[in-house]
Write an enzyme that holds these catalytic residues in place. Structure first.
Site, PDB file in Angstrom:
ATOM      1  CB  CYS A 108      -4.497  55.259  50.043  1.00 45.88           C
ATOM      2  SG  CYS A 108      -3.000  56.158  50.525  1.00 45.88           S
ATOM      3  CB  CYS A 158      -3.644  59.846  55.744  1.00 43.32           C
ATOM      4  SG  CYS A 158      -4.889  60.773  54.812  1.00 43.32           S
ATOM      5  CB  CYS A 208      -8.626  57.117  50.014  1.00 43.70           C
ATOM      6  SG  CYS A 208      -9.049  58.839  50.376  1.00 43.70           S
TER       7      CYS A 208
END
Length: 354
Positions: A83, A76, A80
């Site tokens: 996650c 990714c 975040c």
């Protein structure tokens, strides 16, 4: 024979009695034998049915993979903090192997496939994803094909090439405040996550793809009111998740994220839901509803069992088939149905105004 002569010969009387008794005995024996044979014939299916019951029960109780989430990549471009499916490997199956697994799932009863990550548009700039989407809709003819993405890598030309084959595109958006998104980690450089969200919404409208929003409610956005923006964007569904800890992913020593600081209580989550109760498309998912109610396939096409608060993988469906692998998934089908896991998920049935 005259009656007088019969009585005159004791031997004849004895022979007559023996013959009569033998006839009676033969008649009775014949009837018993017929009844016995009939009973045996009737009993055979019963024995057979009893013997097959355990196997039949196993068949009846076997999980059907109606809706599957395939996290085909862990990589990714966002970071975040909460996650729960992190970049622990960079592995991606070859396309033909992925297609083979998808076909096995269809043959086992799959009706909906959701592609996720990681960020699914990152690998081969979305072309790998597009080919799987096209295969699932055009070749396998699945009723529903969907994607969950952060939206940062999506280009209009992808819609032009693959939009016809996609039913639903869900974009993750946790806040309509750029600073909050930065703190969460849902950003990349100076790009505006919110501006991109609105751009993708217009592309979905233009290329006839149902638009959905996913939001993870955490300590950084729990007090936010998103009612105005959500109503303006008008998604077909707004999935609202309570921040969830998964050992080895976003919690514990082996984790790549430390999500403890993002966790909120049940009461905080409920307060957020109450604040947005007027939003008709809101679909809430607490930790309880979320944990075991998803059929999750990882990058190796292994089902992930989250019942112990971590992700324990089965063997790959490519090696042992769907039936054997899914028995180790820990899937809670009752909770799946309770949380509204089955809904109108084909864009052909949504009657949307494009």
């Amino acid at each position: 024979m005259l009656l007088s002569s019969l009585f005159a010969s004791p031997r004849a009387v004895l022979e007559l009695c023996v013959d009569s008794i033998l006839c009676i005995f033969a008649s009775v024996f014949s009837k018993v034998r017929v009844l016995y044979r009939g009973a045996c014939r009737s009993a055979q299916p019963l024995v057979s049915a009893v013997d097959s019951r355990p196997e039949q029960r196993a068949e009846d109780n076997a999980t059907t993979p109606t809706s599957v989430n395939y996290h085909f990549t862990r990589k990714c471009n966002y970071k975040c903090g909460f996650c729960f499916h992190t970049a622990k490997t960079s592995f991606v199956l070859p396309l033909e192997e992925a297609k083979r697994g998808l076909k096995l799932l269809k043959e086992a009863g799959m009706e909906k496939i959701n592609f996720s990550g990681g960020e699914p548009f990152l690998h081969e700039r979305g072309d790998f994803l597009g080919k799987m989407v096209q295969y699932c809709k055009a070749d396998l003819q699945l009723p529903s094909v969907s994607i969950v993405s952060n939206g940062s890598m999506i280009k209009e030309k992808w819609f032009q090439k693959y939009g016809d084959f996609l039913d639903i595109l869900a974009i993750s958006c946790d806040s309509f405040d750029e600073e909050t998104n930065q703190m969460i980690g849902r950003s990349q450089g100076r790009k505006s996550h919110i501006e991109n969200l609105y751009k993708i919404r217009s592309w979905c409208q233009q290329y006839k793809v149902a638009f959905k929003i996913n939001s993870v409610i955490n300590s950084f956005n729990a007090l936010e009111d998103m009612t105005e923006q959500i109503n303006q964007l008008n998604p077909v569904r707004w999935k609202v998740f309570q921040c969830l800890l998964i050992d080895g992913e976003n919690a514990g020593e082996a984790a790549l994220r430390e999500a403890e600081r993002f966790v909120i209580s049940e009461q905080q989550f409920q307060e957020f839901l109450d604040r947005h109760s007027a939003v008709s498309c809101l679909v809430p998912e607490s930790n309880e509803k979320m944990r075991n109610s998803y059929l999750i396939l990882d990058e190796y096409m292994r089902f992930l069992d989250c019942r112990e608060g971590r992700k324990d993988p089965s063997r790959s469906i490519l090696d042992v088939g769907v039936k054997d692998a899914i028995s180790f998934s820990g899937f809670d089908e009752k909770m799946f149905l309770k949380r509204g896991g089955v809904y109108v998920w084909s864009k052909a049935d949504m009657k949307l105004e494009w």
